[in-house]
Design an enzyme around this catalytic site. Structure first.
Site, PDB file in Angstrom:
ATOM      1  CG  ASP A   1      -2.505   2.780   6.303  1.00 39.49           C
ATOM      2  OD1 ASP A   1      -3.115   3.760   6.782  1.00 39.49           O
ATOM      3  OD2 ASP A   1      -2.433   2.579   5.080  1.00 39.49           O
TER       4      ASP A   1
ATOM      5  CG  ASP B   1      -1.372   7.904   0.078  1.00 46.06           C
ATOM      6  OD1 ASP B   1      -0.732   8.965   0.145  1.00 46.06           O
ATOM      7  OD2 ASP B   1      -1.795   7.433  -0.998  1.00 46.06           O
TER       8      ASP B   1
ATOM      9  CG  ASP C   1      -1.771   1.159   1.401  1.00 46.00           C
ATOM     10  OD1 ASP C   1      -2.263   1.685   0.390  1.00 46.00           O
ATOM     11  OD2 ASP C   1      -1.964   1.601   2.556  1.00 46.00           O
TER      12      ASP C   1
END
Length: 283
Positions: A208, A32, A30
């Site tokens: 996240d 950001d 991932d």
């Protein structure tokens, strides 16, 4: 009697392992909140030359089996990372570029898209402090600059999503996103794993946000390594790293781990995943 503990507790998750010399990993990252710290304005994010260099080294070490899996579009990822050769899944899998350049984009009814865009723009205008991120095929409403607006944003976005055929709501960290129905990061990882150089490897996914839970589930089903970045609970991830800085430090250790075995004889990582000549990358 004390309250029951959550299914996943941050302190109980170990740090992810490093690859052994007999392991062949497929690495999915991932962007950001995982590779990069969040910014109030997603368009203002900058990728350092050190991070770009690290990712290029990992891509080479893994024989090309590395991909970015993001809510950003592929064009935006190319802008950030300098049009790299890595595979990419954009807009949660709505867009996908294979390791060898073949690109596909799912179809959305143009009328549904126009209707969604107009409705989300109108909603953004009604909520003070909420920022609109236009991804063309998807639209995200951020409230990082006004976190107190999250309850109102969540309620309004859920009501609006019920009126938009062809689209669904994807909650995230201080963001509510309207994306095409039926696509998620788990499906993107599974699709990439069907093709070389990912096929036959152990999937390793770092993310996240709530949007990454689909990918954690897919990787767990495949016997892979799911890594949550940060402290969000609950999560299906089985390992954790505390921050993007810790992610970069761990990736450096992966880069420097003993080399993985070469591809089996007769298998070329330069071939098109479906046979024939390498595919031409489309814009």
């Amino acid at each position: 009697m004390p309250p029951a503990k959550p299914a996943t507790v941050a302190a109980s998750l170990p740090a992810p392992p490093l690859p052994g010399p007999d392991q062949r990993w497929a690495l999915f990252l991932d962007v950001d909140g995982c590779l990069l710290e969040f910014a109030d304005d997603p368009a203002a994010v900058v990728v350092s030359s050190a991070l770009r260099g690290l990712l290029h080294a990992l891509h080479e070490r893994l024989g090309g089996a590395m991909a970015l899996v993001s809510g950003r579009g592929v064009a935006d990822l190319d802008r950030l990372f300098g049009t790299p050769p890595w595979a990419m899944a954009g807009l949660h899998g709505y867009q996908l570029r294979q390791a060898h350049g073949r690109y596909r984009e799912l179809a959305v009814d143009p009328y549904d898209q126009v209707r969604m865009r107009a409705a989300v723009e109108a909603l953004a205008a009604r909520l003070e402090g909420v920022q609109l991120e236009d991804k063309h095929h998807a639209m995200a409403l951020h409230c990082r600059r006004a976190p107190a607006q999250l309850p109102a944003l969540r309620e309004a976005a859920r009501a609006l999503a019920a009126e938009l055929p062809g689209y669904e709501l994807q909650p995230g960290d201080l963001v509510m996103e309207f994306k095409p129905s039926g696509v998620d990061k788990g499906g993107a990882v599974e699709e990439l794993m069907q093709h070389r150089p990912f096929a036959g490897r152990t999937p390793v996914y770092l993310g996240d946000d709530l949007t990454d839970e689909h990918a954690f589930a897919a990787v767990n089903r495949a016997g892979g390594i799911s890594v949550r970045v940060g402290q969000r609970e609950p999560s299906q991830a089985r390992f954790t790293l505390p921050s993007p800085g810790a992610v970069q430090a761990w990736l450096e250790r992966v880069r420097d781990a003993p080399d993985e075995p070469a591809e089996p004889d007769g298998v070329s990582t330069d071939a098109d995943p479906d046979g024939g000549q390498p595919a031409v990358r489309l814009p």
